[in-house]
Each structure stands twice: as structure tokens, then as C-alpha cells.
Design a protein around this motif. Structure first.
Motif, PDB file in Angstrom:
ATOM      1  N   TYR A 241     -27.693  48.137  59.791  1.00 61.80           N
ATOM      2  CA  TYR A 241     -27.716  48.201  58.430  1.00 61.80           C
ATOM      3  C   TYR A 241     -26.254  47.889  57.834  1.00 61.80           C
ATOM      4  CZ  TYR A 241     -31.743  51.076  58.996  1.00 61.80           C
ATOM      5  OH  TYR A 241     -33.072  51.445  59.305  1.00 61.80           O
ATOM      6  N   PHE A 242     -25.702  46.933  58.577  1.00 60.26           N
ATOM      7  CA  PHE A 242     -24.210  46.620  58.392  1.00 60.26           C
ATOM      8  C   PHE A 242     -23.345  47.757  58.044  1.00 60.26           C
ATOM      9  CE2 PHE A 242     -25.941  42.212  56.196  1.00 60.26           C
ATOM     10  CZ  PHE A 242     -26.431  41.983  57.801  1.00 60.26           C
ATOM     11  N   THR A 243     -23.073  48.384  59.019  1.00 59.44           N
ATOM     12  CA  THR A 243     -22.201  49.451  59.246  1.00 59.44           C
ATOM     13  C   THR A 243     -21.172  49.257  60.089  1.00 59.44           C
ATOM     14  OG1 THR A 243     -23.097  50.841  60.545  1.00 59.44           O
ATOM     15  CG2 THR A 243     -23.745  51.070  58.357  1.00 59.44           C
ATOM     16  N   ARG A 244     -19.993  49.673  59.763  1.00 55.45           N
ATOM     17  CA  ARG A 244     -18.739  49.838  60.768  1.00 55.45           C
ATOM     18  C   ARG A 244     -18.794  51.247  61.621  1.00 55.45           C
ATOM     19  NH1 ARG A 244     -12.264  49.721  59.612  1.00 55.45           N
ATOM     20  NH2 ARG A 244     -11.651  49.112  61.619  1.00 55.45           N
ATOM     21  N   GLY A 245     -18.834  51.267  62.922  1.00 53.83           N
ATOM     22  CA  GLY A 245     -19.030  52.372  63.584  1.00 53.83           C
ATOM     23  C   GLY A 245     -17.573  53.249  63.743  1.00 53.83           C
ATOM     24  N   PHE A 246     -17.839  54.592  63.639  1.00 52.82           N
ATOM     25  CA  PHE A 246     -16.653  55.253  63.919  1.00 52.82           C
ATOM     26  C   PHE A 246     -16.999  56.640  64.406  1.00 52.82           C
ATOM     27  CE2 PHE A 246     -17.754  55.735  59.419  1.00 52.82           C
ATOM     28  CZ  PHE A 246     -17.580  57.232  59.133  1.00 52.82           C
ATOM     29  N   ILE A 247     -15.985  57.477  64.690  1.00 49.19           N
ATOM     30  CA  ILE A 247     -16.124  58.776  65.451  1.00 49.19           C
ATOM     31  C   ILE A 247     -15.054  59.485  64.672  1.00 49.19           C
ATOM     32  CG2 ILE A 247     -15.098  58.252  67.435  1.00 49.19           C
ATOM     33  CD1 ILE A 247     -16.672  60.606  68.835  1.00 49.19           C
ATOM     34  N   SER A 248     -15.361  60.832  64.333  1.00 50.30           N
ATOM     35  CA  SER A 248     -14.402  61.575  63.493  1.00 50.30           C
ATOM     36  C   SER A 248     -14.249  63.113  64.309  1.00 50.30           C
ATOM     37  CB  SER A 248     -14.713  61.858  62.209  1.00 50.30           C
ATOM     38  OG  SER A 248     -15.317  60.568  61.420  1.00 50.30           O
ATOM     39  N   ALA A 249     -13.168  63.537  64.189  1.00 57.98           N
ATOM     40  CA  ALA A 249     -12.734  64.957  64.362  1.00 57.98           C
ATOM     41  C   ALA A 249     -12.232  65.685  63.147  1.00 57.98           C
ATOM     42  CB  ALA A 249     -11.709  65.197  65.486  1.00 57.98           C
ATOM     43  N   TYR A 250     -12.976  67.152  63.022  1.00 58.60           N
ATOM     44  CA  TYR A 250     -12.469  67.938  62.077  1.00 58.60           C
ATOM     45  C   TYR A 250     -12.268  69.125  62.526  1.00 58.60           C
ATOM     46  CZ  TYR A 250     -15.106  64.218  59.207  1.00 58.60           C
ATOM     47  OH  TYR A 250     -15.310  63.283  58.622  1.00 58.60           O
ATOM     48  N   ASN A 251     -11.123  69.700  61.668  1.00 60.07           N
ATOM     49  CA  ASN A 251     -10.770  70.971  62.098  1.00 60.07           C
ATOM     50  C   ASN A 251     -12.053  72.022  62.046  1.00 60.07           C
ATOM     51  OD1 ASN A 251      -9.982  73.989  61.449  1.00 60.07           O
ATOM     52  ND2 ASN A 251      -7.877  73.138  61.992  1.00 60.07           N
ATOM     53  N   ALA A 252     -12.469  72.697  62.873  1.00 55.97           N
ATOM     54  CA  ALA A 252     -13.636  73.626  62.690  1.00 55.97           C
ATOM     55  C   ALA A 252     -13.684  74.617  61.994  1.00 55.97           C
ATOM     56  CB  ALA A 252     -13.770  74.169  64.263  1.00 55.97           C
ATOM     57  N   GLU A 253     -12.478  75.093  61.383  1.00 57.32           N
ATOM     58  CA  GLU A 253     -12.271  76.385  60.628  1.00 57.32           C
ATOM     59  C   GLU A 253     -12.290  75.932  59.242  1.00 57.32           C
ATOM     60  OE1 GLU A 253     -12.533  79.115  61.530  1.00 57.32           O
ATOM     61  OE2 GLU A 253     -12.224  78.821  63.855  1.00 57.32           O
ATOM     62  N   THR A 254     -11.655  74.707  58.901  1.00 53.84           N
ATOM     63  CA  THR A 254     -11.510  74.151  57.563  1.00 53.84           C
ATOM     64  C   THR A 254     -12.284  73.006  57.244  1.00 53.84           C
ATOM     65  OG1 THR A 254      -9.901  72.760  58.206  1.00 53.84           O
ATOM     66  CG2 THR A 254      -9.258  75.086  57.577  1.00 53.84           C
ATOM     67  N   GLY A 255     -12.688  72.276  58.084  1.00 54.65           N
ATOM     68  CA  GLY A 255     -13.398  71.028  57.607  1.00 54.65           C
ATOM     69  C   GLY A 255     -12.525  69.883  57.516  1.00 54.65           C
ATOM     70  N   LYS A 256     -11.370  69.978  57.735  1.00 52.57           N
ATOM     71  CA  LYS A 256     -10.275  68.998  57.461  1.00 52.57           C
ATOM     72  C   LYS A 256     -10.587  67.993  58.463  1.00 52.57           C
ATOM     73  CE  LYS A 256      -5.660  68.528  55.710  1.00 52.57           C
ATOM     74  NZ  LYS A 256      -4.844  68.246  56.700  1.00 52.57           N
ATOM     75  N   LEU A 257     -10.236  66.556  58.232  1.00 55.80           N
ATOM     76  CA  LEU A 257     -10.131  65.551  59.170  1.00 55.80           C
ATOM     77  C   LEU A 257      -8.995  65.724  59.970  1.00 55.80           C
ATOM     78  CD1 LEU A 257     -11.714  62.671  59.896  1.00 55.80           C
ATOM     79  CD2 LEU A 257     -10.106  61.681  58.525  1.00 55.80           C
ATOM     80  N   THR A 258      -9.127  65.786  61.332  1.00 58.75           N
ATOM     81  CA  THR A 258      -8.017  65.491  62.303  1.00 58.75           C
ATOM     82  C   THR A 258      -7.715  64.140  62.656  1.00 58.75           C
ATOM     83  OG1 THR A 258      -9.127  66.444  64.086  1.00 58.75           O
ATOM     84  CG2 THR A 258      -7.940  68.001  62.804  1.00 58.75           C
ATOM     85  N   TRP A 259      -8.698  63.300  63.138  1.00 58.53           N
ATOM     86  CA  TRP A 259      -8.304  62.249  63.519  1.00 58.53           C
ATOM     87  C   TRP A 259      -9.763  61.125  63.527  1.00 58.53           C
ATOM     88  CZ3 TRP A 259     -11.894  60.988  67.659  1.00 58.53           C
ATOM     89  CH2 TRP A 259     -12.066  61.959  68.595  1.00 58.53           C
ATOM     90  N   ARG A 260      -9.758  59.957  63.319  1.00 57.86           N
ATOM     91  CA  ARG A 260     -10.794  59.196  63.375  1.00 57.86           C
ATOM     92  C   ARG A 260     -10.477  57.943  64.198  1.00 57.86           C
ATOM     93  NH1 ARG A 260     -13.778  58.243  57.780  1.00 57.86           N
ATOM     94  NH2 ARG A 260     -14.676  60.378  58.428  1.00 57.86           N
ATOM     95  N   PHE A 261     -11.461  57.440  64.958  1.00 48.15           N
ATOM     96  CA  PHE A 261     -11.597  56.299  65.755  1.00 48.15           C
ATOM     97  C   PHE A 261     -12.401  55.304  65.185  1.00 48.15           C
ATOM     98  CE2 PHE A 261     -12.480  53.390  69.165  1.00 48.15           C
ATOM     99  CZ  PHE A 261     -11.139  52.852  69.706  1.00 48.15           C
ATOM    100  N   TYR A 262     -12.138  54.156  64.929  1.00 47.18           N
ATOM    101  CA  TYR A 262     -13.150  53.189  64.648  1.00 47.18           C
ATOM    102  C   TYR A 262     -13.482  52.189  65.555  1.00 47.18           C
ATOM    103  CZ  TYR A 262     -12.566  53.866  59.449  1.00 47.18           C
ATOM    104  OH  TYR A 262     -12.554  54.419  58.268  1.00 47.18           O
ATOM    105  N   THR A 263     -14.661  51.975  65.822  1.00 46.68           N
ATOM    106  CA  THR A 263     -14.979  51.483  67.127  1.00 46.68           C
ATOM    107  C   THR A 263     -15.018  49.898  67.153  1.00 46.68           C
ATOM    108  OG1 THR A 263     -17.443  51.067  66.432  1.00 46.68           O
ATOM    109  CG2 THR A 263     -16.657  53.013  67.667  1.00 46.68           C
ATOM    110  N   VAL A 264     -14.892  49.294  65.950  1.00 47.71           N
ATOM    111  CA  VAL A 264     -14.881  47.758  65.904  1.00 47.71           C
ATOM    112  C   VAL A 264     -13.972  47.592  64.865  1.00 47.71           C
ATOM    113  CG1 VAL A 264     -17.340  47.239  66.279  1.00 47.71           C
ATOM    114  CG2 VAL A 264     -16.594  47.605  64.053  1.00 47.71           C
TER     115      VAL A 264
END
Ligand code: CA
Length: 711
Positions: A199-222
Motif C-alpha cells: 500500500y505504498f508504506t515505508r517500513g519501520f519498527i519501534s520501541a516504547y517504554n513499557a510503563e509510559t508508552g513513550k518512544l525510545t527508538w525507531r528503525f526505518y528499514t528502507v
């Protein structure tokens, strides 16, 4: 003193003989996750352990007594779509997600329902979901249950009552991403990816703090638009392997399933999906390997920084996702103990990589393959045959395996006891034909750049019979050290369930043919089979409460094989969905209510009134997009409406009100006003009328032959 008393009660509560009332729900932390393998009572994360082996040390159910396995309890689910999740069990409570990203908690011993959570995903989201409204599982941590919803929310629920504690939107709701995969917990972070490479998207994976839901890191695959700074140096390197203006198509490489973690290496491993669009010539006239699509990537667990990658399918244009489950294991290879990754992606090769470096150690085809002649013994790169580049040759290419993959998301299992990997293999080809130069992307729906109409299943009994005969499935036991099959169990059709192996020398698998089966793990001898009234695609799991072993599996047919493959969807027989959680134990005596009768409606379409030009135009428009839900050649697998039977074929006005007016959007059928003109929609209606009449003729011939046979 009082605190000490509570603490000792909690400790006591962890033993089987104590009432579980004293245990805090979902009391899972880093220490418990790291020791999950020895915690035989429980199944603490998606693949049981962080190395995702899906092997249980429980052996109370074994080859000697598995014949006495009976239903202990079951729970009917209110969703009727593909059920793909693996349950999690923590200290006597079972948590499971269902279709439409719902979550449920049960008493794992009695089946008493404890709570239920419905994220109320808008049904219109379905237009972005290639492969059914499925969800594959939850994660648990510090009294919380985590679910990624189809529309992209990551929700932390209170394990005690199912109430949301925090919600994070993981991507712009306007984007075409979706979430079907299970979150994983790594060092107090929830790791989640998403799908949408069609569907024309850019892939990524994210890590969130499990207690707060705050983003800790993100890696774009392309890599993104090179006019902007690259997020990591690894993406600047990747950009050199793309041609044209790839970023305008998103690039793909979505992380829609596999995520594993090795605490010693401090690496998170994940698989990436296809390059977008499938047809490479649309992306660029000259291209490289399109990194990091169809790859396994390893990143630092704390920072998300790139560490290594191994690309399994360079120049992908066959939808050869590498998202299949990544198993970590210790293997002795050529006299050397190694920490390895074992992987059986869609492309049909079984890979062993060094987990620390990503170095290719060995690889072999685990099924029939015609798109490549083999792998380079040093680099592991496939030798791709020129004919496979259908967009360059201009000629359709029927690939084995096809887009469904020799192995899809249905998890495999590795038994350290037998040393074998159990793989649910699909033997299903797919015809790829490139769209013409006039191809334009759709605003809504599937965008692969293929001319599916050119290779759609014709109304020809001989061709259909040939395609059906060539489409099968196998339970394969693979020896990874020797890279060869140990044993195989053939199935009628593909799209069978995921695997579980146990120390009881057993392998469990549900089938597309509506059975739940147990085999000996060392030899593949069938020991037990239970009729479950519907196809099973999910993987089973096992746990122990009060000293008794249970085996649980979600039943409920669906997923991409049902919605997209037309007449092939029913290869294994019944395709009805009866969604249930089934839990077995030795001597279980519960019985399922009788299954409702199968009703097969005869085709009764209006007569063909469209012109040949209208029918041909309708076919061309229907095949690349509508067929992805309503089935190739408008033959539905069962979950989605079979349009050959639709009453709307009688009414041009009603048909237009649905396709352009969007009056059924609350059921997932959104308006396609941005993509099709009223005249084009009318052509589609005439195509469907024509299709229904063709198949009615075939049914009449079959009926006449059947009558003749019985006389
Ligand atoms: Ca894909």
C-alpha cells in the motif's frame, strides 16, 4: 514484617499447590523472561521464549498417552475472521488476542472468562489490511497486557481487569500501515512493527517504554527521501541500492511479524517485507538490491542502531517477505558450538546465520523452487533465473513458491530434543505478470503493479483441476545441521496451522482441513486427531496449572489464503469460520456443540447484458484490487462476500451506491470514489455477472456428470 508476609505469600502463590489469588496478575519481568525456558508451567511471550523456539519442556502429555487427550474447555469468540494468535499463560491466567485486535483473559484451568477488551477498530480499516483483520498475539509485562491494534494503536491494558492504562498511536492514522503482529518485550520496552508494503508504506519498527508508552527508538528499514537527512548511516548506505524515486512509493520492507531478542548479544532481530511496489520496473529502470527489504536485520536493543543485515531476496518482486519467525538456537556446526539464527522465509530457502555477525553459515531449499537455482555457498545470495524478472521479460512467470510463500506467518517450532525444525510448508505457485506502461496507483487498495487480470483463473475445468492438484501443503521436519528433510506429512492443501513441539516427543498442528493433530516428533507418526469444525491456522501452545498439562489452540479459518486465492482457498475442504479457543487435557470430556450444516447456494445470476468491452474492462479493474478481498476470479474463499452470489448484481444503482457511495463502509467496504468512475463500476458489475454465469455453466456440467456417475 507485613510486607515480608505478603512477599512470602506471593512466593508461595507461585507454586502449583497454592491458590493463585495471591499472585499479582501478569507478574513478568526481565528475569522471568530470560528464564522462560525453565519456567515449564508458563508461556510468557509470543514464541514462549525470547529465542522463539516454541518448544515446551512439558512431557506429561506424551506419545504413550496423547490418544487420551480430550477437550477440557472451550470459549466461543464473537469475531468470525482468521484467528492467528498464540495464547500467553502466566500463573494460571490465559491471555489471548482475537481478530479485530480484541483481547481476552480466562482462568487457564476452568475457562472462566475474566475480562474482555475491544479496541473498537473502525471496520473501514480493512481496506488497508491485505490479509484479513487478524492479530497474532499480546505481550505481558509488570501487570500489563500489550496489544497492537489493526489501526496502529499500541495499548497497555491492566492485566487485572483489561482496562487501558495508556495508548500510543504508532503511525499516522492516515497512512496505509496496519498492525497484525504481536508486540515483544525487551528490557522494559515494547517492540512493535507494522504491515502495509502493498500500500505504498515505508517500513519501520519501534520501541516504547513499557510503563509510559513513550518512544525510545525507531528503525526505518528502507531509506526515505534523500533530500532529507537519513535517520542512520545505515540508511545512507541502503539508499545506494535503490533506483528512481523509490520513496514516492514508500519502499516497503515492513516489519509485520518476526521479532526475536538475544540478551547476551543485546540484539533485536527482525524480518522485513517486500519492496514496494512488487513490480520492480515501476520503481526504477535500473535498480540495486533494495536494502533492507526481504532481509533479517539486527539492531542494538537499547538504541535501535543498525548492527548487521542479511538480505535473503535481493531485487524482490515476488512479495518474498522475510517476516517469518526468527528462531535463535545453539547448534554444533562442523564441530563448533555456535549461536545461530534459523529462518525459513517465503522464498523457500532454509538459512542458518551467525547470530552475532549475520554471517551466512548454510542454506538449502526446503521445498520445490523455480525462481532461483540455489544459493552462493559463501555469500548466501540466490542465483535468480532471468525468467523470474517478469517485469523485464514482459512475460508472466509462475513462481514456486508464490506470493503466499513456502512458509508464511504460521510459526515453526524447534525441538532441541530431536534437533529438528517443524515447518508448516505451502506448496503453492503464483503467476506474476507486470502491468502495462499505463499503470497508475490506486488511492485506496492494493498497489503491486501487476496485471492480475492477465493471469486470473479461467472458467476452465481442466486448468482449474491442474492448479488445484499442484497446490498442497506439508508438515516438514527439517534437520538444520544437515540441511535436509527428516520426515514429511503431506496435506491436501496449504495454509495449515503453526507448530508446537514438546518434550513428550510430540508435535502439535491444526490443519486447514479442520483437524487438530499430534505426531511423534522424531518420526512424524500421527497419534491423535480431533475434529474442530473449522480450519486452524494459529499455532498451539501448552502450559501447566495445578500439576496438569493443557494444550491450547485458536481455531478459526481465514487469513490471506482464504480472502485472495479464489478457487484454491477451498483446496483442503470446508472453509467456514467457527472461531473458538480450544483447550485440551488428558481425559478431557467436554464436547463441542454440533457444527451448523454447510449450505451451498446455487449460483443464480441475472443474464449477461454487458458488452464484451465492459466485461473486459471490469475484469481488468477487479483483478488487481477487489480480488484481494473478494477472491481471484471473484470466487470467495468463504469469509468475504462471494460477489457472484450478490443480489446487487441485479441493481446498477445499488452496486454503485456500495462501490462509490460507500454505504457498506461500516462493514469494511469503503467508497472507491477516488479510484473508479461510475462507468468503470458498472463495467465491474457486468464482469461479475459474466463470471457468475460462467461458473453456473460449470456447476451445471459438474452436476450433470455427478448425476450420471450415481446412476
Ligand atoms: Ca508482503
Amino acid at each position: 514484617m507485613y510486607t515480608k508476609l505478603i512477599a512470602s505469600l506471593l512466593l508461595l502463590g507461585l507454586t502449583a499447590s497454592q491458590p493463585r489469588m495471591t499472585v499479582a496478575p501478569a507478574a513478568v519481568d526481565d528475569k522471568r523472561l530470560a528464564a522462560a525456558d525453565t519456567d515449564s508451567n508458563n508461556w510468557l511471550s509470543y514464541g514462549r521464549t525470547q529465542d522463539e523456539q516454541r518448544f515446551s519442556p512439558l512431557d506429561a502429555v506424551n506419545t504413550a498417552n496423547v490418544g487420551k487427550l480430550g477437550l477440557a474447555w472451550y470459549a466461543d469468540l464473537e469475531t468470525a475472521r482468521g484467528q492467528e494468535a498464540t495464547s500467553i499463560v502466566v500463573d494460571g491466567t490465559l491471555y489471548v488476542s482475537t481478530a479485530w485486535s480484541m483481547v481476552k483473559a480466562y482462568n487457564a484451568k476452568t475457562g472462566a472468562a475474566l475480562w474482555s477488551y475491544d479496541p473498537e477498530v473502525q471496520r473501514e480499516t480493512l481496506v488497508k489490511a491485505c490479509c484479513d483483520a487478524a492479530n497474532r498475539g499480546v505481550a505481558v509485562w509488570h501487570g500489563k497486557i500489550y496489544i497492537g491494534t489493526l489501526d496502529g494503536r499500541l495499548v497497555a491494558l491492566d492485566a487485572a481487569n483489561g482496562k487501558p492504562l495508556w495508548t500510543t498511536q504508532t503511525f499516522d492514522p492516515k497512512s496505509k500501515h496496519t498492525i497484525t503482529g504481536a508486540p515483544r518485550i525487551v528490557k522494559g520496552q515494547v517492540i512493535i512493527g507494522n504491515g502495509g508494503a502493498e500500500y505504498f508504506t515505508r517500513g519501520f519498527i519501534s520501541a516504547y517504554n513499557a510503563e509510559t508508552g513513550k518512544l525510545t527508538w525507531r528503525f526505518y528499514t528502507v531509506p526515505g527521501n534523500p533530500a532529507k537527512p537519513f535517520e542512520q548511516p545505515a540508511l545512507a548506505r541502503a539508499a545506494k541500492t535503490w533506483g528512481g524515486k523509490w520513496w514516492t512509493y514508500g519502499g516497503g520492507g515492513t516489519v509485520w511479524d518476526a521479532i526475536s531478542y538475544d540478551p547476551k548479544l543485546n540484539l533485536v532481530f527482525f524480518g522485513t517485507g517486500n519492496a514496494s511496489p512488487w513490480n520492480g520496473s515501476i520503481r526504477a529502470s535500473v535498480e540495486g538490491d533494495t536494502l533492507y527489504t526481504s532481509s533479517i536485520v539486527a539492531v542494538n536493543a537499547d538504541t535501535g542502531k543498525y548492527v548487521w543485515h542479511f538480505q535473503e531476496t535481493p531485487k524482490d518482486r515476488w512479495d518474498f517477505d522475510s517476516n517469518q519467525q526468527i528462531i535463535l538456537a545453539n547448534l554444533n556446526l562442523a564441530g563448533k558450538d555456535r549461536r545461530v539464527i534459523m529462518h525459513a522465509p517465503k522464498n523457500g530457502f532454509f538459512y542458518i546465520l551467525d547470530a552475532a555477525s549475520g554471517k551466512f553459515l548454510s542454506g538449502k531449499a526446503y521445498t520445490a523452487i523455480n525462481w532461483a537455482t540455489g544459493l552462493d555457498p559463501v555469500t548466501g545470495k540466490p542465483d535468480i533465473v532471468p525468467a523470474a524478472f517478469y517485469d523485464k521479460t514482459g512475460k508472466p512467470f509462475v513462481s514456486m513458491p508464490g506470493a503466499v510463500g513456502a512458509h508464511n506467518w504460521q510459526p515453526m517450532s524447534y525441538s532441541p530434543k530431536t534437533g529438528l525444525v517443524y515447518i508448516p510448508v505451502n506448496e503453492a505457485g503464483f503467476p506474476y505478470a507486470a502491468a502495462g506502461k499505463d499503470w497508475k496507483p490506486l488511492h485506496d487498495g492494493f498497489n503491486t503493479g501487476l496485471d492480475n487480470a492477465a493471469v486470473s483463473m479461467p472458467a476452465d475445468e481442466t486448468i482449474r483441476a491442474g492448479a488445484l492438484a499442484a497446490t498442497t501443503g506439508v508438515l516438514l521436519a527439517w534437520n538444520p545441521v544437515e540441511q535436509k528433510a527428516a520426515w514429511k506429512v503431506p496435506y491436501i492443501g496449504p495454509w495449515n496451522g503453526g507448530l508446537l513441539s514438546t518434550a513428550g516427543n510430540l508435535v502439535f498442528q491444526g490443519t486447514a482441513g479442520s483437524a487438530f493433530k499430534a505426531y511423534t516428533a522424531d518420526t512424524g507418526k500421527e497419534l491423535w486427531s480431533y475434529p474442530v469444525q473449522t480450519g486452524v491456522i494459529a499455532a498451539p501452545m501448552t502450559y501447566r496449572v495445578d500439576g496438569e498439562q493443557y494444550v491450547a489452540v485458536l481455531a478459526g479459518w481465514g487469513g490471506v489464503w482464504d480472502v485472495a486465492t479464489g478457487i484454491l482457498a477451498a483446496k483442503s475442504g470446508v472453509t467456514r469460520n467457527i472461531s473458538r479457543l480450544l483447550v485440551f487435557k488428558l481425559g478431557g470430556t467436554v464436547t463441542l456443540p454440533p457444527a451448523p450444516p454447510m449450505i451451498k447456494l446455487p449460483l443464480d445470476p441475472p443474464p449477461v447484458t454487458g458488452t464484451l468491452a465492459q466485461i473486459s474492462e471490469g475484469k481488468k479493474l477487479f483483478a488487481p484490487n477487489c480480488a484481494n478481498c473478494h477472491g481471484d476470479a471473484a470466487i470467495s474463499g468463504g469469509l468475504m462476500p462471494d460477489l457472484r452470489h450478490s443480489g446487487t448484481l441485479n441493481s446498477a444503482k445499488m452496486f454503485k451506491n456500495i462501490v462509490i457511495g460507500g454505504i457498506l463502509k461500516s462493514q469494511g467496504m469503503v467508497s472507491f470514489a477516488k479510484d473508479y468512475t461510475p462507468a468503470q463500476v458498472e463495467s465491474m458489475r457486468h464482469f461479475l455477472i459474466s463470471r457468475a454465469n460462467e461458473d453456473r455453466k460449470l456447476e451445471n456440467i459438474s452436476a450433470a456428470l455427478a448425476n450420471k456417475g450415481s446412476q
